[in-house]
Write an enzyme that holds these catalytic residues in place. Structure first.
Site, PDB file in Angstrom:
ATOM      1  N   HIS A 131      -0.672  -9.430 -10.822  1.00 28.69           N
ATOM      2  CA  HIS A 131      -2.107  -9.621 -10.628  1.00 28.69           C
ATOM      3  C   HIS A 131      -2.823  -8.312 -10.959  1.00 28.69           C
ATOM      4  O   HIS A 131      -2.411  -7.235 -10.495  1.00 28.69           O
ATOM      5  CB  HIS A 131      -2.408 -10.048  -9.191  1.00 28.69           C
ATOM      6  CG  HIS A 131      -1.860 -11.399  -8.855  1.00 28.69           C
ATOM      7  ND1 HIS A 131      -1.134 -11.663  -7.716  1.00 28.69           N
ATOM      8  CD2 HIS A 131      -1.921 -12.571  -9.541  1.00 28.69           C
ATOM      9  CE1 HIS A 131      -0.787 -12.939  -7.694  1.00 28.69           C
ATOM     10  NE2 HIS A 131      -1.249 -13.504  -8.799  1.00 28.69           N
ATOM     11  N   GLY A 132      -3.848  -8.420 -11.757  1.00 28.09           N
ATOM     12  CA  GLY A 132      -4.535  -7.215 -12.227  1.00 28.09           C
ATOM     13  C   GLY A 132      -5.090  -6.355 -11.122  1.00 28.09           C
ATOM     14  O   GLY A 132      -5.202  -5.127 -11.269  1.00 28.09           O
ATOM     15  N   ASP A 133      -5.461  -6.955  -9.991  1.00 29.61           N
ATOM     16  CA  ASP A 133      -6.049  -6.198  -8.889  1.00 29.61           C
ATOM     17  C   ASP A 133      -5.012  -5.778  -7.847  1.00 29.61           C
ATOM     18  O   ASP A 133      -5.361  -5.467  -6.706  1.00 29.61           O
ATOM     19  CB  ASP A 133      -7.170  -7.011  -8.219  1.00 29.61           C
ATOM     20  CG  ASP A 133      -6.681  -8.319  -7.625  1.00 29.61           C
ATOM     21  OD1 ASP A 133      -5.524  -8.714  -7.917  1.00 29.61           O
ATOM     22  OD2 ASP A 133      -7.441  -8.960  -6.880  1.00 29.61           O
ATOM     23  N   GLU A 134      -3.736  -5.768  -8.241  1.00 29.70           N
ATOM     24  CA  GLU A 134      -2.659  -5.299  -7.365  1.00 29.70           C
ATOM     25  C   GLU A 134      -1.838  -4.259  -8.132  1.00 29.70           C
ATOM     26  O   GLU A 134      -0.741  -4.549  -8.622  1.00 29.70           O
ATOM     27  CB  GLU A 134      -1.797  -6.482  -6.908  1.00 29.70           C
ATOM     28  CG  GLU A 134      -2.587  -7.496  -6.074  1.00 29.70           C
ATOM     29  CD  GLU A 134      -1.810  -8.771  -5.767  1.00 29.70           C
ATOM     30  OE1 GLU A 134      -0.576  -8.759  -5.949  1.00 29.70           O
ATOM     31  OE2 GLU A 134      -2.442  -9.767  -5.359  1.00 29.70           O
ATOM     32  N   ASN A 166       0.582 -15.862 -11.860  1.00 36.30           N
ATOM     33  CA  ASN A 166       1.550 -16.353 -10.879  1.00 36.30           C
ATOM     34  C   ASN A 166       1.290 -17.802 -10.485  1.00 36.30           C
ATOM     35  O   ASN A 166       1.751 -18.275  -9.449  1.00 36.30           O
ATOM     36  CB  ASN A 166       1.548 -15.476  -9.624  1.00 36.30           C
ATOM     37  CG  ASN A 166       2.857 -15.579  -8.855  1.00 36.30           C
ATOM     38  OD1 ASN A 166       3.926 -15.707  -9.444  1.00 36.30           O
ATOM     39  ND2 ASN A 166       2.774 -15.523  -7.527  1.00 36.30           N
ATOM     40  N   GLU A 186       5.628  -8.065  -1.222  1.00 37.34           N
ATOM     41  CA  GLU A 186       4.286  -7.566  -0.885  1.00 37.34           C
ATOM     42  C   GLU A 186       4.483  -6.196  -0.253  1.00 37.34           C
ATOM     43  O   GLU A 186       4.995  -6.084   0.857  1.00 37.34           O
ATOM     44  CB  GLU A 186       3.602  -8.523   0.082  1.00 37.34           C
ATOM     45  CG  GLU A 186       3.502  -9.968  -0.401  1.00 37.34           C
ATOM     46  CD  GLU A 186       2.397 -10.172  -1.412  1.00 37.34           C
ATOM     47  OE1 GLU A 186       1.614  -9.222  -1.638  1.00 37.34           O
ATOM     48  OE2 GLU A 186       2.304 -11.283  -1.982  1.00 37.34           O
TER      49      GLU A 186
END
Length: 487
Positions: free
Chosen positions: A121-124, A182, A304
């Site tokens: 994910h681009g923001d992770e 995902n 995570e």
């Protein structure tokens, strides 16, 4: 008006979820955030102190250009145990760079392969930073740390720091087309999602990658929670409940290896032991983890690793220290645990592309195509019946007691024999033409019975000598087993 916008923005941040945002297949909104139809059952994350509009959350993180430069510089600095390659390009044409680390990088060996995937994910973005740190740490400590030495010399480790470089540039979850990668993989519960041509370039790159390399296990690094997630991610009835895959025990064990090695993941008050079944947390569909297990023959975890999706870059060294032993122990478990071995033909001694099954577990592991090596991850401390099968050969099974250390079991399979007493596979395995096979069949069937009998006894004696030689070579050139059994 600005106050209202700020409050609305904070509301969406508060209800973003680590694996999820929206669970359906609709696209990400232009702002880069998604509605959450399962917000009531998903993890509620922290509220950031400042919005994206007031501060660049990626300050201190590598840009894509800097990431590419870092990967290439690593390849030059650590060329003795690494190689660099790309598995494809993103929507906007950025290469998906991979670092392979091994004592023989780029060469196929009878060893397990492990892959890490970051920035799905681009923001992770924490994962992409930690994976570069991991690669450099291995390079710096290869000859000093026994665990690192074990990994480099017995595993082919592949590291993809960023699966979604476009999403990172845009500071949003999805890729340049606004698709959550995902949720883009074929899914066992959504047959309409099986069209590979309809997948995103980044998704197709991962799928092609697994066709080229036989990965034993893998992990993708995410942000927004602190837990090791394992299959299944979805359920048949689309409801939130524990949905176990055939290797549920093994996945729980692997997830616990990561959680127990982490600084504080196992102390979680939300997830018992710091691990969770994906569907029990909240179901998703089109996830990469389930696809790896079903279609790729690869045991994948979704890790995570940070409650905060965009922690201050100054916190990255601390996050690395919290996760260092977890990532190392997870990779090392490929050779320190489970059952490993190769499959051979008794009549020729050559490797066979065997299928490995375990009684009571509805899952098949395929041996490698070149060396016919298999690597079956299992929970230690239990008894198993392991079987090897190859078309045209007699299957063999053995009962083992798998202790804490890994065990090697090599299978030597005998060709099937027809009712006429001829070998079912021995002729065709020589890659001879059909005319040659016909000639030999007519020749042997036409000779005198006594001569035929002498030939059978002679061939049986040769097989006996050959099997002894195979066993001797296996003992002499075995990989790294604690115990060696030839069946």
């Amino acid at each position: 008006m600005n106050i209202v916008v700020s409050l609305l923005f904070s509301f969406f941040l508060r209800h973003a979820v680590a694996r999820g945002g929206q669970r359906c297949t609709s696209l990400t909104s232009a702002s880069g955030f998604e509605n959450d139809s399962y917000a009531g059952s998903a993890r509620h994350l922290f509220v950031e102190n400042q919005s994206h509009a007031r501060i660049d959350v990626a300050r201190g993180y590598m840009t894509n250009s800097e990431l590419e430069k870092a990967v290439k510089e690593f390849g030059q600095r650590c060329s003795h145990i690494s190689t660099i390659y790309s598995i494809g390009k993103s929507v906007n044409g950025f290469p998906l760079w991979v670092i392979e680390i091994s004592d023989k990088p780029g060469k196929e060996e009878p060893e397990p392969a492990f892959k890490f995937v970051g920035n799905v994910h681009g923001d992770e973005p924490v994962g992409r930073e930690l994976l570069l740190i991991l690669a450099n740490w291995i390079c710096d400590n290869y000859m000093r740390d026994p665990l690192v030495k074990l990994i480099v010399e017995n595993v082919h480790l592949h590291i993809l720091p960023s699966m979604n470089p476009d999403g990172f540039s845009l500071r949003r979850r999805g890729n340049a087309n606004g698709i959550d990668l995902n949720r883009d993989f074929p899914d066992q519960f959504l047959p309409w999602n099986d069209d590979e041509d309809a997948r995103q370039p980044e998704t197709k790159a991962i799928m092609g990658w697994l066709r080229e390399i036989h990965f034993t296990a893998s992990a993708s690094l995410h942000g927004g929670a602190l837990v090791a997630n394992y299959p299944w991610d979805g359920t048949q009835d689309k409801r939130r409940n524990y949905y176990a895959c055939p290797d549920d025990g093994t996945f729980r064990f692997l997830a616990s290896v990561y959680s127990q090695s982490h600084y504080n993941m196992s102390l979680s008050k939300e997830f018992e032991g710091g691990i969770t079944n994906g569907a029990f947390w909240y179901p998703i569909y089109g996830g990469m983890q389930d696809w790896n297990y079903i279609y790729g023959g690869c045991f994948e975890l979704t890790l995570e690793i940070s409650d905060n999706k965009w922690p201050n870059a100054e916190e990255l060294p601390t996050i690395w220290e919290y996760n260092k032993m977890s990532v190392l122990n997870l990779v090392a478990s490929l050779v320190k645990k489970g059952v490993h071995g190769r499959v051979f033909s008794s009549d020729s001694g050559r490797p066979l592309p065997g299928l490995i099954t375990v009684k009571g577990i509805n899952y098949t592991v395929k041996a490698g195509s070149v060396f016919s090596d298999y690597h079956r991850l299992l929970v230690p401390g239990e008894r198993y019946e392991v079987m090897a099968a190859v078309p045209g050969y007699k299957s063999k099974a053995t009962n083992i007691w798998l202790e804490e250390e890994a065990m090697t079991v090599d299978f030597i399979l005998d060709p099937e024999i027809t009712s006429e007493g001829t070998l079912l596979r021995s002729m065709c395995d020589c890659n001879c033409g059909s005319k040659s096979r016909l000639f030999w069949e007519e020749y042997f069937l036409g000779v005198h019975f006594e001569v035929y009998l002498v030939l059978i006894v002679f061939l049986a004696f040769l097989c006996f000598l050959l099997r002894r030689r195979i066993k001797f070579n296996l003992l002499k050139h075995g990989q790294s087993p604690k115990r060696l059994v030839s069946i």
